[in-house]
Design an enzyme around this catalytic site. Sequence first.
Site, PDB file in Angstrom:
ATOM      1  N   VAL A 105     -57.159  27.215  -1.610  1.00 24.83           N
ATOM      2  CA  VAL A 105     -55.729  26.942  -1.421  1.00 24.83           C
ATOM      3  C   VAL A 105     -55.530  25.966  -0.268  1.00 24.83           C
ATOM      4  O   VAL A 105     -54.404  25.660   0.110  1.00 24.83           O
ATOM      5  CB  VAL A 105     -54.970  28.265  -1.131  1.00 24.83           C
ATOM      6  CG1 VAL A 105     -55.064  29.213  -2.331  1.00 24.83           C
ATOM      7  CG2 VAL A 105     -55.492  28.958   0.125  1.00 24.83           C
ATOM      8  N   HIS A 121     -55.475  29.160  -7.673  1.00 22.65           N
ATOM      9  CA  HIS A 121     -54.862  30.136  -6.773  1.00 22.65           C
ATOM     10  C   HIS A 121     -53.697  29.566  -5.969  1.00 22.65           C
ATOM     11  O   HIS A 121     -53.309  30.136  -4.957  1.00 22.65           O
ATOM     12  CB  HIS A 121     -55.928  30.703  -5.821  1.00 22.65           C
ATOM     13  CG  HIS A 121     -56.917  31.586  -6.516  1.00 22.65           C
ATOM     14  ND1 HIS A 121     -58.084  32.040  -5.934  1.00 22.65           N
ATOM     15  CD2 HIS A 121     -56.914  32.110  -7.768  1.00 22.65           C
ATOM     16  CE1 HIS A 121     -58.750  32.791  -6.798  1.00 22.65           C
ATOM     17  NE2 HIS A 121     -58.061  32.839  -7.923  1.00 22.65           N
ATOM     18  N   CYS A 150     -34.564  29.677   0.463  1.00 28.71           N
ATOM     19  CA  CYS A 150     -34.324  28.724  -0.613  1.00 28.71           C
ATOM     20  C   CYS A 150     -32.972  28.038  -0.418  1.00 28.71           C
ATOM     21  O   CYS A 150     -31.969  28.700  -0.160  1.00 28.71           O
ATOM     22  CB  CYS A 150     -34.367  29.452  -1.949  1.00 28.71           C
ATOM     23  SG  CYS A 150     -34.082  28.366  -3.352  1.00 28.71           S
ATOM     24  N   CYS A 153     -30.579  29.246  -3.537  1.00 27.33           N
ATOM     25  CA  CYS A 153     -30.040  30.600  -3.728  1.00 27.33           C
ATOM     26  C   CYS A 153     -30.229  31.499  -2.504  1.00 27.33           C
ATOM     27  O   CYS A 153     -29.947  32.692  -2.573  1.00 27.33           O
ATOM     28  CB  CYS A 153     -30.691  31.232  -4.955  1.00 27.33           C
ATOM     29  SG  CYS A 153     -32.447  31.519  -4.766  1.00 27.33           S
ATOM     30  N   GLY A 190     -70.029  27.273  -3.885  1.00 32.73           N
ATOM     31  CA  GLY A 190     -69.395  27.948  -2.754  1.00 32.73           C
ATOM     32  C   GLY A 190     -68.466  29.084  -3.123  1.00 32.73           C
ATOM     33  O   GLY A 190     -67.431  29.269  -2.487  1.00 32.73           O
ATOM     34  N   ASN A 216     -75.124  27.267  -3.412  1.00 33.47           N
ATOM     35  CA  ASN A 216     -74.692  28.312  -2.485  1.00 33.47           C
ATOM     36  C   ASN A 216     -75.865  28.650  -1.556  1.00 33.47           C
ATOM     37  O   ASN A 216     -77.000  28.761  -2.030  1.00 33.47           O
ATOM     38  CB  ASN A 216     -74.283  29.565  -3.295  1.00 33.47           C
ATOM     39  CG  ASN A 216     -73.417  30.521  -2.504  1.00 33.47           C
ATOM     40  OD1 ASN A 216     -73.733  30.885  -1.377  1.00 33.47           O
ATOM     41  ND2 ASN A 216     -72.308  30.927  -3.089  1.00 33.47           N
ATOM     42  N   PRO A 217     -75.630  28.816  -0.259  1.00 28.32           N
ATOM     43  CA  PRO A 217     -76.758  29.194   0.619  1.00 28.32           C
ATOM     44  C   PRO A 217     -77.267  30.615   0.360  1.00 28.32           C
ATOM     45  O   PRO A 217     -78.377  30.960   0.759  1.00 28.32           O
ATOM     46  CB  PRO A 217     -76.173  29.096   2.033  1.00 28.32           C
ATOM     47  CG  PRO A 217     -74.729  28.809   1.904  1.00 28.32           C
ATOM     48  CD  PRO A 217     -74.384  28.609   0.468  1.00 28.32           C
TER      49      PRO A 217
END
Length: 242
Positions: A105, A121, A150, A153, A190, A216-217
Amino acid sequence: MERKLSKLNKIINMSAKICVLTGAGISAESGIPTFRGGGNSAVWKGMPFEQISSARMVRENLDAVWEWFDHRRGVYKDCQPNAAHFALAEWQEKFEDFTLVTQNVDGLHSRAGSKNIIELHGNINRARCEKCGRIYQMKFDEVPHQPDFCENCETKLRPDVVLFGEMLPVEAFQIAEQKARECDIFFIIGTSALVYPAAGLAEIAKFSGAVLVEINPEETSLTNFCDHSLRGKAGDILPNFL
Ligand code: NAD
Ligand code: ZN
């Protein structure tokens, strides 16, 4: 590792359709903490992230949810995309049919130049009105968030992020599923692959005949299922492709 990379480079160069799914680990080298990797598990004011980042918490204490998200936005705003984000932005230029799906995100893929990203996401730099559906784009360095209410509204806004207990955006997921089904090679980078739909998309790709590659580690629950598993940091490995 070198032999693996050159073998994979050959496979990539023969592939017409490439699909990449990224998770929190791709942003780790930018200084953004993952939630689970390295034996850590995020906690905010004594609450595990599954609790503070939940639909229930939005209903019961939206202010606490914003406090946690503004804390994260405050960390993210000082972070820069890393070599892995830039490498994927270049892949997009090189391949005609390239799809980038992310569970992140943080907005770092788009800051690195990637376009048409499928954000499963949501995005931490957007707010949403649950009543009228209006979306508010915030600047990544605008912390704390604004506006709070908002303009249509006057409902209190919430982060435009998919939380525990909520559905993924239907259309975005359908496109991701279709791309996973059609691709020749599918990268999973990852992600601990514990959170749906990471594991699901990888399964769809593999059962549809794609070569499945993990970066990936650490080992993940998908490692044994992958055709190739590259053990290392995304920022070290990805720039060596192509
Ligand atoms: P996760 O925290 O569950 O797992 C992170 C994975 O990244 C681990 O498997 C770890 O071994 C791996 N990793 C660590 N450093 C890496 C590196 N340098 N290169 C490659 N891999 C590395 O993350 P997840 O699977 O994405 O699931 C967590 C959920 O939390 C996701 O839905 C995501 O949206 C959210 N989240 C997002 C961010 C972000 O936007 N940057 C950060 C934390 C959590
Ligand atoms: Zn509204």
